[in-house]
Enzyme design. Structure first.
Site, PDB file in Angstrom:
ATOM      1  CG  ASP A  13      -1.711  -1.279   1.408  1.00 28.43           C
ATOM      2  OD1 ASP A  13      -0.983  -2.510   1.270  1.00 28.43           O
ATOM      3  OD2 ASP A  13      -2.766  -1.227   1.731  1.00 28.43           O
ATOM      4  CD  GLU A  16      -6.309  -0.374   0.814  1.00 31.88           C
ATOM      5  OE1 GLU A  16      -7.343  -0.530   0.317  1.00 31.88           O
ATOM      6  OE2 GLU A  16      -5.841  -0.650   1.745  1.00 31.88           O
ATOM      7  CG  ASN A  17      -4.119   3.092   1.891  1.00 37.13           C
ATOM      8  OD1 ASN A  17      -3.526   1.899   2.059  1.00 37.13           O
ATOM      9  ND2 ASN A  17      -5.358   3.349   2.231  1.00 37.13           N
ATOM     10  CG  HIS A  54      -5.686  -4.546   4.656  1.00 33.78           C
ATOM     11  ND1 HIS A  54      -6.461  -3.552   4.728  1.00 33.78           N
ATOM     12  CD2 HIS A  54      -6.111  -5.294   6.008  1.00 33.78           C
ATOM     13  CE1 HIS A  54      -7.227  -3.361   5.524  1.00 33.78           C
ATOM     14  NE2 HIS A  54      -6.915  -4.407   6.354  1.00 33.78           N
ATOM     15  CG  HIS A 110      -9.135   2.308   2.055  1.00 34.68           C
ATOM     16  ND1 HIS A 110     -10.147   2.755   2.927  1.00 34.68           N
ATOM     17  CD2 HIS A 110      -8.255   1.630   2.865  1.00 34.68           C
ATOM     18  CE1 HIS A 110     -10.096   2.313   4.183  1.00 34.68           C
ATOM     19  NE2 HIS A 110      -8.822   1.968   4.244  1.00 34.68           N
TER      20      HIS A 110
HETATM   21 FE   LIG Z   1      -4.052  -0.054   2.819  1.00 34.27          FE
HETATM   22 FE   LIG Z   2      -6.757  -2.149   2.878  1.00 34.53          FE
END
Ligand SMILES: [Fe+2]
Ligand SMILES: [Fe+2]
Length: 268
Positions: free
Chosen positions: A10, A41-42, A182, A70
């Site tokens: 991430d 996702e971030n 994650h 996300h």
């Molecule tokens: Fe994340």
């Molecule tokens: Fe996540």
């Protein structure tokens, strides 16, 4: 033929994006990388993606993106999930009506590599169906038309270490590599499983070093102390950690030959 893939977990906010861009030239050269993947996702202040951010990271050397729950939280980026001009996947085993696709086929030299994104079921905020059965469905689709064994890389976006290890072993000998994302914290368990699948429970994030999983530490502490949903803040400058994995594959067998854990600290 050998193929070396750099994968990053991430990437959190602006400092994460800048840190990855700063570290990539040296890492690509060091490992003679053929392909670079990062979890998106971030990217946009912790939540989802935007067109400019994806273009910037593509220019910095990221070839394709995996993601997680996300990724649907930034409306301006949703169009990208169905845009064939970009290589972005989201977990395959969530609501099929959500934007995006669960796996993609990338051309690397004369070979094809499938990148599959799965999400765990344990301790996750978004409901997902079985990632085990989702892998089986993807594998059946890929092998139905392939003349040779498909080469499949899996980003398993999940919280529980047991679920990640179980899936890694479930697909050992079929997937070329399974790596976790994650949790944002790298685990020291990278290994090649008995039947040739590369495995690491979590490759870790790219984000602020002095933080709580990439977020400004006092805003995170406040959420726990007060048991509130107070907004996260992000650190914009300072030291950043770049965590990832370099995976060298034998493209003829679809198995992993060699693994190197990546951890760099860069000043942004
Ligand atoms: Fe994340
Ligand atoms: Fe996540």
């Amino acid at each position: 033929m050998k193929c070396t893939i750099l994968v990053f977990g991430d990437v959190v906010g602006k400092i994460g994006r800048l840190a990855l861009a700063a570290a990539l030239p040296k890492l690509k050269s060091k490992f003679k990388a053929d392909l670079v993947l990062a979890n998106a996702e971030n990217l946009a202040h912790g939540r989802g993606i935007t067109p400019k951010i994806i273009l910037d990271l593509e220019s910095a050397g990221v070839d394709a993106f995996t993601s997680g729950h996300h990724v649907w939280e930034n409306q301006t980026g949703l169009q990208l999930l169905n845009d064939p001009a970009h290589h972005i996947v989201r977990p395959a085993n969530v609501d099929p009506f959500l934007a995006g696709k669960g796996y993609m086929i990338l051309n690397v030299g004369n070979h094809e590599i499938a990148v599959l994104n799965l999400q765990g079921q344990l301790f996750m905020s978004q409901t997902a169906s079985s990632p085990f059965l989702a892998f089986d469905r993807c594998w059946a689709e890929l092998t139905a038309t392939a003349k040779t064994k498909p080469v499949v890389i899996v980003d398993l976006h999940a919280e529980a270490t047991s679920e990640k290890l179980a899936l890694g072993n479930y697909v050992d000998g079929r997937a070329a590599a399974v790596y976790g994302t994650h949790t944002h914290v790298p685990t020291a368990d990278e290994k090649i499983l008995p039947d040739g699948t590369a495995y690491q429970t979590d490759v870790g994030m790219v984000g602020a070093l002095d933080s709580v999983i990439g977020f400004e530490k006092n805003s995170s502490i406040k959420r726990f102390l007060q048991q509130t949903e107070a907004p996260y803040k992000l650190t914009e400058k300072g030291l950043a950690e770049v965590n990832g994995l370099a995976i060298t594959l034998d493209m003829n067998t679809g198995k992993t030959l060699h693994l190197d854990r990546i951890r760099e600290i860069v000043d942004i």
